[in-house]
Design an enzyme around this catalytic site. Sequence first.
Site, short mmCIF file in Angstrom:
data_model
loop_
_atom_site.label_atom_id
_atom_site.label_comp_id
_atom_site.label_asym_id
_atom_site.label_seq_id
_atom_site.Cartn_x
_atom_site.Cartn_y
_atom_site.Cartn_z
N CYS A 68 0.79 -1.24 0.00
CA CYS A 68 0.00 0.00 0.00
C CYS A 68 0.83 1.29 0.00
CB CYS A 68 -1.05 0.01 1.10
SG CYS A 68 -0.74 -1.04 2.49
N ARG A 92 7.60 -10.69 5.31
CA ARG A 92 7.30 -10.38 6.70
C ARG A 92 8.03 -11.36 7.58
NH1 ARG A 92 0.76 -9.41 6.07
NH2 ARG A 92 0.99 -7.69 4.62
N ASP A 151 -2.98 -8.11 -4.56
CA ASP A 151 -3.33 -6.87 -3.88
C ASP A 151 -3.95 -5.85 -4.83
OD1 ASP A 151 -3.44 -5.40 -1.60
OD2 ASP A 151 -1.28 -5.08 -1.42
N HIS A 207 -5.47 -1.54 -4.40
CA HIS A 207 -5.91 -0.43 -3.55
C HIS A 207 -6.83 0.45 -4.36
CE1 HIS A 207 -2.26 -1.94 -1.58
NE2 HIS A 207 -3.02 -1.80 -0.53
N LYS A 224 -11.95 -4.66 8.97
CA LYS A 224 -11.80 -5.58 7.84
C LYS A 224 -13.07 -6.40 7.64
CE LYS A 224 -8.39 -8.08 9.72
NZ LYS A 224 -7.27 -9.04 9.78
N HIS A 229 -8.29 -1.53 0.78
CA HIS A 229 -7.32 -2.59 0.46
C HIS A 229 -8.13 -3.85 0.23
CE1 HIS A 229 -4.09 -0.49 3.01
NE2 HIS A 229 -5.20 0.08 3.41
#
Length: 648
Positions: free
Chosen positions: A337, A366, A386, A388, A472, A518
Amino acid sequence: MIHITLPDGSVREYAAGTSSADIARSISEGLARKVLAAEVNGEVWDTSRPINSNATLKLLTWDDKNAKSTFWHSSAHLMAEALESLYPGVKFGIGPPIENGYYYDIDLGGRTISDEDLKKVEDKMKELAKANNVYKREDVPKDKAIAYFTEKGDEYKLDLLEGLADGSITFYTQGGFTDLCRGPHIPNTGFIKAIKLMNIAGAYWRGNENNKMLTRIYGITFPAQKELDEYLALLEEAKKRDHRKLGKELELFTFSEKVGSGLPLWLPKGAMLRERLQQFLQRAQIEIGYLPVITPHIGSKQLYVTSGHWEKYGKDSFRPITTPQEGEEFMLKPMNCPHHCEIYKSSPRSYKDLPLRLAEFGTVYRYEQSGELHGLTRVRGFTQDDAHLFCMPEQVLEEFMKVIDLVLYVFESLGFSEYTAQISLRDQEDRSKYIGSDENWAIAEQAIIDAAAAKGLKTVIEYGEAAFYGPKLDFMVRDAIGRKWQLGTIQVDYNLPERFELEYVASDNTRKRPVMIHRAPFGSMERFIAVLIENCAGNFPLWLAPLQVKILPISDKYNDYALELVQLLKAADIRAEIDDRSEKIGRKIRDTEMMKVPYMLVIGEKEMNERTVSVRKHGEGDKGALSIEAFANEINGIVKEQMKGKKK
RNA sequence: GCUGUUGUAGCUCAGUGGUAGAGCACUUCCUUGGUAAGGAAGAGGUCGGCAGUUCAAUCCUGCCUAACAGCUCCA
């Protein structure tokens, strides 16, 4: 007399103080033998507990979820009784029912317990179960309860008692074992006919890693042996479908200690599968107005200071890498993002540009704790599908609903027909872990609730499950053997636009702040494929199968014809390979069946002369001969049918 | 990260205080076979890594590492 209302609406009259066990008996002996607990005015009770006033009553038998919980909770007590008799002095933490069975946390006082010991405990439980000991409920004053566990030296129960108010404390006793417990329980231990202790694990007292680690024993029980057998068979089936096992066998992916743990290596077959999925989603997204972008795998540390991720996750991330000359710090990107925000900022935006939908199959890294790594479902490097969506506040609801449509379309296309949606909101007590204004949170949470409702999703709300920057909507799918997995996610974010000072020029020529959504329908390619593998047991639908057709010549003499076939099929956009080993046909078939290739073409004298192919379908066997064209058409027809409604 | 278990050939797994074995896979040769394993020979391992104990360690001990089960965590 009291009036008892049964689930079918009928009302019966009984003397006050009648128990639900009595009521069950009054209906039928057979029912009475099966009733494990009773729901009285919506509360689950022991069947022996007297009902003193008018009530609605539901008699709970094994097929009821609450009855199962009660059954397993009682089984935990039974296990505790067995443990206490085998290991005197053992102390007990908590022993609740769980989704499949129960566990009990115990302090063995320095002793250890092995898998072999479990068998002994199991045998003891069976012995105690046969005694048909009744679970007796007793109200106990707090001081008496404290005295009992002080005498017993069980500090865990004393710890639990601290949190309980006098007058609300009950003990349950069966056989020689008494436990602090709010209940309810099944009538007696004799209902527990089949017992299996599953495994041993460590667990911190009260889930806090600063506390002592207790031994947790997991078990499951059933009212009949047949049910236990079925459950164990299901576990076997799950083992067979384990994506880690199938991933190895079908040569989809691997891990290398040298590359690093949690870093999957996609083998050619797995990469083919993954690319099919990626192409499928990308095409669907382009059709509904998404714009593909590509960003690098690293970004300046400043980018994440701006986004807030550094503050929140910096210490749990891979350490920054630095340039040799200037010592400038870069992070491996943990998310896409911030990069996408900078793309948004690369040019002035007008309200006419919105919604702006930037999509990227972006690989992120990560640092996951070593103990969390698990196959493809939890890794340290993975690719998010992903995107956005930057939109005006008044567009959020509509955009959100469009995303829900996309997610559902993806699930349906891939055979996940059963899913639930979880709305993850802020922790209502502790708001310190979140960033952003209360006002924006409230707006975002409402937008999600409204969108889910407008789409008629069945949802559950979980407080405290939100991301630190926003609420979310997570999608959980249920796979072929009933396990739940979290896949897609949609998140509303008022925070990043603020931090990155994103703006657009509104129709009145004022500067306004966009809202970000997102979203990732797959979640990550890795996890999604893991779940897909387990859901279809490695038997991928034809349109996804890495290899669709294997050509099996009867002998070397037909290899040339087989090679020609490979070329013809490839020209028809069919993924085909030849098995040209000097092996007998039975062997080639076996090996191909094991690799779960959807179609096999057996090629010999007859086929070569007639320019046909003998079709064999995976798992089904011989399907007879077809001309080359007819076969290619059939394959393409099936793929087309499977892709129907899918944007190809 | 924590607790426990495990780590032997590409895979699945035996095994022992005196430097290792099976089946499958692999290579070569024989076989040219019609719908779920044809035959033979060969090659392949610093027994996860590093220390220590011992005359001697794959085996015993410690540390590290990875996998597995669970806990805790998950942008």
